[in-house]
Motif scaffolding. Structure first.
Motif, PDB file in Angstrom:
ATOM      1  N   GLU A  76      34.189  -3.431  12.571  1.00 28.48           N
ATOM      2  CA  GLU A  76      35.337  -2.952  13.341  1.00 28.48           C
ATOM      3  C   GLU A  76      35.705  -3.930  14.447  1.00 28.48           C
ATOM      4  O   GLU A  76      34.943  -4.819  14.796  1.00 28.48           O
ATOM      5  CB  GLU A  76      35.008  -1.578  13.945  1.00 28.48           C
ATOM      6  CG  GLU A  76      35.159  -0.423  12.962  1.00 28.48           C
ATOM      7  CD  GLU A  76      36.621  -0.018  12.761  1.00 28.48           C
ATOM      8  OE1 GLU A  76      37.523  -0.792  13.149  1.00 28.48           O
ATOM      9  OE2 GLU A  76      36.843   1.068  12.190  1.00 28.48           O
TER      10      GLU A  76
ATOM     11  N   LYS B 106      34.660   1.508  18.138  1.00 31.01           N
ATOM     12  CA  LYS B 106      35.147   1.915  16.816  1.00 31.01           C
ATOM     13  C   LYS B 106      34.048   1.799  15.767  1.00 31.01           C
ATOM     14  O   LYS B 106      33.951   2.614  14.849  1.00 31.01           O
ATOM     15  CB  LYS B 106      36.334   1.038  16.399  1.00 31.01           C
ATOM     16  CG  LYS B 106      37.625   1.398  17.083  1.00 31.01           C
ATOM     17  CD  LYS B 106      38.748   0.572  16.475  1.00 31.01           C
ATOM     18  CE  LYS B 106      40.064   0.862  17.192  1.00 31.01           C
ATOM     19  NZ  LYS B 106      41.113  -0.082  16.748  1.00 31.01           N
TER      20      LYS B 106
ATOM     21  N   PHE C   4      32.612   4.966  13.492  1.00 31.95           N
ATOM     22  CA  PHE C   4      32.976   4.953  12.079  1.00 31.95           C
ATOM     23  C   PHE C   4      32.162   5.957  11.250  1.00 31.95           C
ATOM     24  O   PHE C   4      32.719   6.734  10.473  1.00 31.95           O
ATOM     25  CB  PHE C   4      32.812   3.545  11.510  1.00 31.95           C
ATOM     26  CG  PHE C   4      33.146   3.451  10.062  1.00 31.95           C
ATOM     27  CD1 PHE C   4      34.461   3.419   9.631  1.00 31.95           C
ATOM     28  CD2 PHE C   4      32.133   3.417   9.099  1.00 31.95           C
ATOM     29  CE1 PHE C   4      34.776   3.336   8.283  1.00 31.95           C
ATOM     30  CE2 PHE C   4      32.446   3.340   7.745  1.00 31.95           C
ATOM     31  CZ  PHE C   4      33.764   3.303   7.339  1.00 31.95           C
TER      32      PHE C   4
END
Lengths: 279, 290
Positions: free
Chosen positions: B100, B105, B109
């Protein structure tokens, strides 16, 4: 007295001008016939040293001399003939579809004549005990076998120095020992120098000289025995000393029980025997 | 979650010239909350074993039970996704799987894939960052700017963010410097105790098996070769050597002290300082009697 085979003179390196220095004013010499271990925490600049030696990277300042030649664009191919490198991940290093083709790759690049090529492939595969695998596909081999083929590829070009950049890190203890024994045997037979870049504390006990890197600088340059006395210093820079050295240092904290820093269990037991007999 | 393997076999590419029996009639149980080390040299079946733990592989014969989940040949597991939520696997070099654009992020995930509500993810992120000892200030940075050791911590944080109850660790310290190795292992041990996890550690390090595990399983050519408490396993030097495994260095050294001086110092996780004192005291004791 052997001569300096590799020399770093006040070398500075960074990837770009807005990035911090990866190497700061690094100077050292590695002599022919020597085994030098380079240790340091992750990101200390160890691997950068290896890449500078054979011109994969170029220093911003300072000079690197290999076998009397300054490393630059004009000398780079000659130097790569002298310096063989094996990296950490064997899977990233294979180009041939068979073990034999893979070892041949470096020789073809150098325009070695066919009959000579066959001889060198056979010899180098024999040296790493992989002759029986010459027609196998490299990706079907075990990690240790792959690294031995990678070393054979390096040997085939008859280098004067072999650099192992964490080449045994992905192997199990047995595979690691096999590789180190093979390489060390070749070192004494062929009288070449060996540079190992490693985290394995037990591996450095066999080296002649140790270069300790910290944040891009040479922190300490000494024999393994001398390095092992500096336990606290090493720990502050993310390293450590092997079990035997740790115990010896602990035994010596109140009173001199151990007179000579031991490199292995045998030496420590001898020291304890002396201690136990005197009283 | 309790884990059990009941006569499990696994064959790669059966009925072809490449047929390979990776696991053979393997049976063992791992009680919930225990810390188990799985040991064996390359090719002994360790990786195949752990791929059964989250259903990446199903046994060719026999039965794997993980809590209420059952894995058997010819029977598709319907709830494989929820099994994977409970079993977090930290594969070798997990930092190679970061992808990412920010650390935040990347960590989010996994839980997002399991439909964890955003509010819950937001709550977990600071917790897992603290667990892996990374500062919150770097959350918006790309993971690829970090050092190797830090990238590994981010990858581990991503596994922890799924809040697993079983943690499977495949050589988690490979390639790290000595301090990084110790920090990562101490971190896993702390998590194991605090979160009452069931931890399965695949390792080549006999030192780590001795220090952290309550139980050891030794594999050889896909079969169970030995099983028991590390201190008991490491009494059998010859048996271990037969499958090319060594003793932890401390155990080996204590044996040699006994051979040389006739003094016995049992291993009980003593610190280096305690060990040094014990050696000195006992050596003095020996010479008095001479």
């Amino acid at each position: 007295m052997s001569r300096a085979y590799i020399e770093f003179r006040n070398v500075f390196f960074r990837y770009s001008e807005d990035q911090p220095w990866v190497l700061k004013d690094v100077s050292f010499r590695i002599f022919s016939d020597q085994w030098v271990a380079i240790i340091g925490h992750n990101g200390s600049g160890k691997s950068t040293i290896a890449k500078l030696i054979n011109g994969l990277l170029t220093p911003e300042k300072g000079e690197i001399i290999v076998d009397g030649l300054p490393v630059n664009e004009d000398t780079i191919w000659e130097i790569r003939r002298k310096v063989g490198m094996v990296f950490q991940n064997p899977d990233n290093q294979f180009v041939g579809t068979t073990v034999r083709d893979d070892v041949a790759f470096g020789l073809e690049n150098r325009g070695v004549e066919r009959r000579e090529m066959i001889r060198r492939i056979d010899e180098s595969l024999k040296a790493v005990a992989m002759a029986d695998y010459r027609l196998q596909e490299p990706h079907r081999l075990s990690g240790g076998q792959k690294q031995r083929v990678a070393i054979a590829g390096v040997l085939a070009i008859s280098p004067q120095v072999i650099i192992l950049d964490e080449a045994t890190a992905m192997l199990d203890p047995k595979g690691r020992k096999e590789i180190m024994d093979t390489v060390n045997e070749l070192r004494t037979q062929e009288r070449i120098s060996l540079v190992t870049i490693t985290h394995d504390l037990n591996e450095i006990t066999q080296a002649d000289q140790v270069i300790v890197m910290n944040q891009g600088e040479v922190y300490l340059e000494a024999t393994p025995r001398e390095v092992f006395l500096e336990e606290t210093l090493l720990q502050t820079i993310g390293l450590d000393v092997p079990f035997v050295a740790k115990l010896a240092n602990e035994l010596n904290k109140d009173g001199n029980i151990i007179s000579k820093q031991p490199l292995n269990q045998e030496e420590l037991l001898e020291e304890l025997w002396t201690y136990h007999s005197i009283k | 979650m309790d884990i059990s393997f009941n006569q499990v076999s696994y064959t790669y590419q059966p009925n072809t010239p490449f047929e390979h029996h990776a696991l053979k009639d393997l049976s063992f149980t791992i009680p919930s909350g225990s810390f188990v080390a799985v040991v064996g040299h390359t090719g002994s079946g360790k990786s195949t074993l752990i791929q059964h733990l989250n259903g990446l592989l199903r046994p060719t014969a026999g039965k794997v039970q993980i809590g209420d989940y059952h894995l058997m040949a010819n029977k598709k597991v319907t709830s494989i996704k929820s099994l994977r939520k409970h079993v977090g696997v930290v594969f070798q070099y997990p930092e190679h799987q970061l992808f990412e654009e920010t650390i935040k992020k990347d960590i989010a995930f996994g839980p997002r894939n399991f439909n964890t509500p955003q509010a819950e993810i937001e709550k977990r992120i600071p917790e897992v960052m603290a667990a892996v000892n990374l500062p919150l200030a770097i959350l918006e940075r790309p993971p690829f700017d970090l050092s190797g050791g830090q990238m590994r911590r981010v990858a581990i944080a991503g596994v922890l963010a799924m809040d697993p109850s079983v943690l499977v660790l495949d050589e988690p310290t490979a390639g790290l410097d000595p301090k990084g190795q110790q920090q990562i292992m101490d971190m896993f041990y702390q998590l194991h105790q605090e979160k009452k996890l069931t931890t399965i550690l695949v390792t080549h390090s006999m030192e780590d098996a001795l220090r952290y595990a309550d139980h050891m399983i030794i594999l050889d050519h896909g079969s169970k070769y030995m099983e028991g408490r590390p201190v008991d396993i490491f009494k059998e030097k010859e048996k271990l050597q037969a499958v090319q495994l060594d003793l932890p260095e401390i155990i080996h050294f204590l044996r040699r002290i006994e051979e040389r001086f006739g003094i016995s110092i049992p291993y009980r996780k003593q610190t280096m300082a305690e060990l040094a004192t014990e050696i000195k005291t006992k050596l003095k004791g020996v010479s008095k009697h001479e």
